[in-house]
Each structure stands twice: as C-alpha cells, then as structure tokens.
Scaffold this motif. Structure first.
Motif, PDB file in Angstrom:
ATOM      1  N   HIS A  50       0.669  -1.321   0.022  1.00 33.76           N
ATOM      2  CA  HIS A  50       0.012   0.138   0.063  1.00 33.76           C
ATOM      3  C   HIS A  50       0.896   1.242   0.141  1.00 33.76           C
ATOM      4  CE1 HIS A  50      -3.895  -1.984   0.129  1.00 33.76           C
ATOM      5  NE2 HIS A  50      -3.574  -2.851   0.882  1.00 33.76           N
ATOM      6  N   LYS A 172      -1.847  -0.041   6.713  1.00 31.51           N
ATOM      7  CA  LYS A 172      -2.255   0.248   5.508  1.00 31.51           C
ATOM      8  C   LYS A 172      -2.412   1.797   5.519  1.00 31.51           C
ATOM      9  CE  LYS A 172      -4.692  -3.996   4.039  1.00 31.51           C
ATOM     10  NZ  LYS A 172      -5.804  -4.615   3.688  1.00 31.51           N
ATOM     11  N   ARG A 176      -0.387   4.333   3.184  1.00 35.32           N
ATOM     12  CA  ARG A 176      -0.888   5.216   2.208  1.00 35.32           C
ATOM     13  C   ARG A 176      -0.439   6.614   2.313  1.00 35.32           C
ATOM     14  NH1 ARG A 176      -3.459   3.239  -2.205  1.00 35.32           N
ATOM     15  NH2 ARG A 176      -4.589   5.069  -2.454  1.00 35.32           N
TER      16      ARG A 176
END
Length: 199
Positions: A50, A172, A176
């Motif tokens: 990610h 995650k 990101r």
C-alpha cells in the motif's frame, strides 16, 4: 549504508539482531520479507503493497528470547532506510494522511516528513496476541519507524472490534500516508517545503 536515487540499503548488526533492508521509494509495492514472525511479515507485506514502495527485509533475531528485539529493530532499520532514500528531504510533498476501513474497523494515519520525529499512538487491543505476536509490540514498531524515518506520525483506531483488522488498517493507513508524503511536489521541486529552507 549505500544509496542510489530514491533508494537505499541499510545493514544493522547487534548481539540481538542482524537486519538488512533495501527500499526503493518509487516502486510498485513488491516485497521480499523474512523476519521469522509470520503475522509481522504479513503486516510488512501489506505495508509495502500500500506504500507502493519496494522493500526487501531480512531479519534474524533472538526469537528464543522473545519477539521484541526483532520487531523494534526491524522498525529502526526500515525507518533509517526510508530516511536515507529521501536524502535531504527536498522536493517531497512532506505531508500525507489516510483513512482505511476494514469491515467493522476504521483507522487513520497522518505523517509529516519533517526530520522532527514523533509518534502519537491511539490504538487499543482487546487481546494480548494476534497469532503468536504480542499486540504491545505494534507500538514498538511504529515508534521505531517514526524515530528513524524522521516522520511525525499520528495513528488512531477510530473504532473496531477485530484486532487483526485494527492493526492491519493502521499499517495500511500509514503506508498510504507515507506514499503521499514522499511523492515529489511539482511546485517545490528541489526545495524544502518549509519557511526555514531545510527540513
């Protein structure tokens, strides 16, 4: 340590762990990860995917003692590798944030790649372990990564019940956020995004 454009390799050896990390910031989420801890590998693979970076991580730790040194030291070296790949931190977007839902869970992370490391951690678990991994060790990884990457990192689980979902959504969300923060800034190309002139 060695460095090429937006990539780096860091090797760290102590009596407790031997770790080698390679990172390419402008990657495609490819990973080759071996820490000896299955669930930790799963989290780092998810983090890699990610973040859209490429990570190769090889950790040999004193797992006969416990998992603490392996997890914390891996965070240290990953953070050092990201910081090394960033160089002087010039030309990057610097800030990033993300909300990540996983079923009943929602978590968020925000990062400022400012060379003034800090961690705010607002994540609680209802269980002591996920798989064989102590849940208290997750904060140790995030703390180590923040302190060594130069990132001011805030992570919060807003709500959730499943501990697997809670921590995976945190990894995650940070991934990101980091992906946004390291991205080149087209307006401030080659400049530090700061009124001080450096980060």
């Amino acid at each position: 340590m060695s460095q090429t454009a937006r990539s780096a390799k860091v090797v760290r050896e102590t009596k407790e762990t031997q770790i080698e990390v390679e990172v390419t910031l402008d990657g495609s989420g490819q990973s080759k990860i071996e820490t000896g801890i299955g669930f930790f590998d799963h989290m780092l693979e998810s983090f890699t995917k990610h973040s859209a970076m490429d990570f190769t991580i090889k950790t040999v730790g004193d797992l006969h003692v416990d998992m603490h040194h392996t997890v914390e030291d891996t965070g240290i070296v990953m953070g050092q590798a990201v910081a090394k790949a960033l160089g002087d931190f010039k030309g990057i977007s610097r800030f990033g944030h993300s909300y990540v839902p996983m079923d009943e869970t929602l978590s968020r992370a925000a990062i400022d790649l400012c060379n003034r490391p800090y961690l705010i951690w607002k994540v609680d678990f209802s269980r002591d372990k996920i798989g064989d991994m102590d849940t208290e060790l997750f904060k140790e990884w995030f703390q180590a990564f923040a302190m060594n990457s130069g990132g001011c990192i805030h992570v919060e689980n807003i709500y959730g019940e499943n501990c697997h979902h809670i921590i995976e959504s945190c990894y995650k969300a940070l991934a990101r956020s980091l992906r946004l923060a390291v991205a080149p800034d087209p307006v401030f190309a080659g400049q530090a995004l700061s009124t001080k002139g450096s980060l």
